[in-house]
Scaffold this active site. Structure first.
Site, PDB file in Angstrom:
ATOM      1  N   ASP A 189     -53.584 -26.181 -33.373  1.00 40.79           N
ATOM      2  CA  ASP A 189     -52.576 -26.644 -32.434  1.00 40.79           C
ATOM      3  C   ASP A 189     -51.766 -25.456 -31.916  1.00 40.79           C
ATOM      4  OD1 ASP A 189     -53.377 -29.253 -32.969  1.00 40.79           O
ATOM      5  OD2 ASP A 189     -51.971 -29.451 -34.644  1.00 40.79           O
ATOM      6  N   ASP A 213     -47.262 -27.337 -29.347  1.00 34.63           N
ATOM      7  CA  ASP A 213     -47.118 -28.307 -30.426  1.00 34.63           C
ATOM      8  C   ASP A 213     -45.748 -28.150 -31.084  1.00 34.63           C
ATOM      9  OD1 ASP A 213     -47.908 -30.416 -32.083  1.00 34.63           O
ATOM     10  OD2 ASP A 213     -48.567 -29.030 -33.627  1.00 34.63           O
ATOM     11  N   ASP A 217     -44.808 -24.743 -38.710  1.00 38.55           N
ATOM     12  CA  ASP A 217     -45.411 -25.734 -39.608  1.00 38.55           C
ATOM     13  C   ASP A 217     -45.656 -25.091 -40.969  1.00 38.55           C
ATOM     14  OD1 ASP A 217     -45.419 -27.484 -37.511  1.00 38.55           O
ATOM     15  OD2 ASP A 217     -47.576 -27.871 -37.533  1.00 38.55           O
ATOM     16  N   ARG A 269     -37.334 -32.922 -35.538  1.00 38.91           N
ATOM     17  CA  ARG A 269     -37.966 -32.118 -36.601  1.00 38.91           C
ATOM     18  C   ARG A 269     -37.231 -30.797 -36.848  1.00 38.91           C
ATOM     19  NH1 ARG A 269     -44.547 -32.954 -36.101  1.00 38.91           N
ATOM     20  NH2 ARG A 269     -44.510 -35.237 -35.968  1.00 38.91           N
TER      21      ARG A 269
END
Length: 391
Positions: A189, A213, A217, A269
């Site tokens: 991603d 994206d 992460d 997030r």
């Protein structure tokens, strides 16, 4: 005719002006530097007041806090100093002088710096080897407009003072792996930085924005991560902790999120936690659209002395829980000494049991009063270092 007394007064005046010109700037600069140090957070205060930081770059390895611990494994007599001189990229046969050669080919401890300002467009994701430091202090380095960074099955990595933005998803293909050998990498991603089965990772003073994206992460069993002093902005999905709801290995994940600036124009997030534990402390949240901190499955979160400034429109609630699970047995969302402005609110878990980070001695740090958050995050993102000594 000028009298003797008048002449004496004039000479005293000239002498006073001379003293002011030659000495006061030095005193003022020293005083200003001291005051600036008082307003720095714990990490910055460890190295930024050192006027010789350019020749003593490795000092910063002793300044990390939180679950990453100290990064002293990244320094020592066997350290290789590597300078990036070429902004080009070859994902399979990296050339000496390029970033990929230093980050993927060299297998020893390596400290990477940059010769000059650079815009680097990576052809494929950059897979970073263990014991690598990417140090962009003193120059303006952009990694942008295509592939970005991946830490895959690696440990002891520092990423510092890099602008990472407009990252794009990548098809599968061949690329130099973190072990110095060409491997096949599946599709990825468009994340700015992605951690996959990584440990002891410190991400400090970077500016991340506008990626396809997410910006960061932490996935697939990654742990012992500290995310500090970064500026996250202009992004829908900012930070994800946990691969997916079914990946139970992420229950052992431990992440510290401290001194970061979120916003403007961040949607959600910051972070979202699937499993594991996150200590989120002394961060500045400049609005959100959906939520600031969210979770699914059984996350544990201690939100401590953060400043949450709700947007004028949209959701005022800081938290989000998948499927609306607010007080389930598996949820531990706690707010301690946080501050809320513009009507912001935080839905905490009932019971009042606040899980502690349980830091070791080298991981521990003092969370300061939320009144200081604005000043402690003022230098978040890539630092504007002077051409002389200050940073």
């Amino acid at each position: 005719m000028i009298s003797q007394n008048t002449s004496c007064v004039l000479w005293r005046f000239v002498l006073t002006i001379t003293i002011v010109i030659f000495f006061i700037p030095k005193i003022s600069c020293a005083k200003q530097f001291k005051l600036m140090g008082l307003n720095m957070n714990m990490i910055d205060r460890c190295w930024r007041p050192n006027p010789k930081w350019r020749s003593q770059r490795q000092q910063i390895a002793t300044c990390s806090i939180g679950y990453v611990g100290k990064m002293t494994n990244n320094i020592g007599n066997d350290l290789i100093q590597y300078e990036v001189t070429d902004p080009n990229d070859d994902p399979i046969n990296p050339k000496l002088g390029t970033l990929r050669y230093g980050a993927s080919v060299i297998q020893n401890k390596v400290w990477i710096t940059f010769q000059k300002d650079m815009n680097i467009r990576l052809i494929k994701p950059l897979l970073i080897s263990s014991f690598t430091t990417i140090d962009g202090r003193g120059v303006n380095v952009h990694i942008a407009n295509n592939a970005c960074l991946m830490i895959f099955k690696a440990t002891n990595i520092i990423i510092h003072s890099i602008r990472i933005h407009h990252c794009k998803a990548q098809a599968s293909g061949m690329v130099m792996g973190p072990n110095g050998k060409v491997i096949h990498l599946g599709p990825v991603d468009g994340d700015a930085i992605r951690l996959v089965t990584a440990s002891k990772i410190w991400i400090d003073h970077n500016t991340l924005n506008n990626c396809e994206d997410g910006l960061l992460d932490v996935t697939r069993g990654s742990s012992n991560v500290t995310i500090s002093n970064n500026w996250f902005r202009e992004q829908d999905k900012v930070m994800l902790l946990g691969h997916d709801d079914g990946y139970v290995r992420d229950k052992n994940m431990k992440v510290t999120v401290v001194y970061n600036h979120f916003g403007p124009n961040c949607n959600q997030r910051m972070p979202r936690i699937r499993h594991g534990y996150a200590h989120v402390a002394n961060n500045l949240y400049l609005g959100w659209m959906q939520y600031a901190i969210g979770g699914s499955m059984g996350p544990s979160l201690k939100s401590e002395a953060n400043l949450f400034i709700a947007p004028k429109g949209g959701s005022k609630e800081v938290t989000w829980r998948k499927n609306g699970q607010i007080n389930g047995d598996k949820w531990e969302f706690h707010s301690v000494r946080d501050a809320f402005e513009n009507g912001a609110s935080f839905a905490v878990t009932n019971g009042g049991r606040v899980q502690k980070p349980n830091y070791s001695k080298e991981e521990d740090f003092k969370v300061v009063d939320v009144k200081s958050v604005r000043s402690l995050t003022r230098s978040s993102g890539v630092l504007q270092c002077s051409k002389t000594s200050l940073c």
